[in-house]
Design an enzyme around this catalytic site. Structure first.
Site, PDB file in Angstrom:
ATOM      1  N   SER A   1       0.819  -1.212   0.000  1.00 31.04           N
ATOM      2  CA  SER A   1       0.000   0.000   0.000  1.00 31.04           C
ATOM      3  C   SER A   1       0.850   1.259   0.000  1.00 31.04           C
ATOM      4  O   SER A   1       1.922   1.310   0.615  1.00 31.04           O
ATOM      5  CB  SER A   1      -0.915   0.005   1.230  1.00 31.04           C
TER       6      SER A   1
ATOM      7  N   TYR B   1      -2.055   0.110  10.136  1.00 31.66           N
ATOM      8  CA  TYR B   1      -2.235  -0.542   8.831  1.00 31.66           C
ATOM      9  C   TYR B   1      -0.975  -0.394   7.982  1.00 31.66           C
ATOM     10  O   TYR B   1      -0.480  -1.354   7.393  1.00 31.66           O
ATOM     11  CB  TYR B   1      -3.436   0.075   8.122  1.00 31.66           C
TER      12      TYR B   1
ATOM     13  N   GLU C   1       0.197   3.686   1.677  1.00 30.29           N
ATOM     14  CA  GLU C   1       0.218   4.184   3.053  1.00 30.29           C
ATOM     15  C   GLU C   1       1.599   3.985   3.683  1.00 30.29           C
ATOM     16  O   GLU C   1       1.965   4.700   4.620  1.00 30.29           O
ATOM     17  CB  GLU C   1      -0.837   3.460   3.889  1.00 30.29           C
TER      18      GLU C   1
END
Length: 325
Positions: free
Chosen positions: A125, A148, A127
């Site tokens: 990801s 996460y 992120e």
């Protein structure tokens, strides 16, 4: 005929990937914690529910997953499972890390012991990068700002380690935000679109959001699964950033959604401090140059087109719901 196993086949990306692989002539199997009770709505919406084989297995269940792989005998494995909400990860950090990082390590170890030439894709990801005012590429350092993101970063390093140490064909797709009508409503993009459509239909409600100044790179999920497949067809296992290369604020996304239903977002949107995350990423930008050069992949839909497609699908869903009621 090639065969593929999609771990997490019932989610947004799993369903689109299943459809893509079936179109390419693959035999497709997938896993769910309980195949008999699996939520197959996404697969049904795409018309592929009866064309895939579902197996009961959890990515963290070594023995159960081993049995599924022995049955399916896949040439390719796509790991798309795990807790996928950034916001929820602040409330459930341990569950997030176990379902994402520990489960991925479990799969890698299983593939090492099997010793068969299976190609493995891991869903990473954007992120992981954290704040990226300059577009992030494959060489940009990770600076995760949520449980996460920490978990996803761990999977990316684990994949790289097993690739180097044991010669596995394993790669990570570092995907920036990608949306579709299959997104569950806990995701803010789906919340915005569904609420805008209900307001346009006369619900009288208001849309409540947190930080609308955050900037993200939004693409179309059905295109991003094609990038996943291309990674496993590449001669060498490598990690790739997948993005449109164009970023917009959440307020711009919101304005597009309301404009698509003929409304001014300023008349219907409130921002509430209780919806702010403990930590957030102000700006997220991606550089997909490597994917374009080595995989021949480029996004054709950026945020405005993504919003239009999501609004069109939601309006159709509401019309069918009204017709059936």
């Amino acid at each position: 005929m090639k065969s593929a196993l999609i771990i997490g086949i019932t989610g947004q990306d799993g369903a689109y990937l299943a459809r893509l692989l079936l179109e390419k002539g693959y035999a497709v199997a997938g896993t769910s914690r309980d195949a008999q009770m699996a939520r197959t709505a996404n697969l049904r919406l795409l018309g592929v529910a009866d064309k895939v084989t579902l197996h009961s297995a959890s990515p963290s269940d070594f023995r159960g997953l081993w049995q599924v792989i022995e049955k399916a005998r896949p040439d390719e494995i796509y790991n798309l499972a795990g807790q996928s909400s950034v916001g929820l990860s602040f409330d459930q950090p341990l569950e997030t890390f176990e379902s994402v990082a520990v489960a991925t390590l479990n799969i890698l170890e299983l593939l090492r012991l099997l010793g068969r030439p299976v190609r493995f894709y891991n869903a990473c990801s954007s992120e992981c990068f954290g704040h990226t005012p300059e577009p992030a590429n494959e060489e940009t350092p990770f600076k995760p700002r949520s449980p996460y993101a920490v978990a996803k970063a761990a999977t990316c390093w684990a994949v790289a380690n097993y690739r180097e140490a044991y010669g596995l064909f394993a790669c990570s797709g570092i995907l920036f935000n990608h949306e579709s009508p299959l997104r569950p409503t806990r995701f803010v993009t789906s919340k915005i679109v569904s609420t805008a459509c209900r307001i346009a239909a006369g619900s009288g409600e208001r849309l409540s959001l947190g930080n609308t100044d955050v900037v993200r790179d939004w693409g179309w999920a059905a295109e991003y699964v094609d990038a996943m497949w291309r990674m496993l067809q590449h001669p060498e296992p490598e990690d790739f950033v997948i993005a449109t290369g164009r970023s917009h604020s959440l307020m711009e996304f919101t304005a597009q959604a309301f404009a698509a239903v003929g409304l001014n977002h300023a008349d219907h949107v409130d921002t509430r401090p209780e919806l702010l995350r403990p930590a957030d990423i102000p700006v997220s930008k991606g550089d997909p140059s490597k994917a374009r050069e080595l995989l021949g992949w480029a996004a054709s839909k950026d945020m405005p087109l993504v919003v239009k497609e999501m609004v069109r699908a939601e309006q159709e869903r509401l019309r069918l719901q009204e017709k059936c009621s």
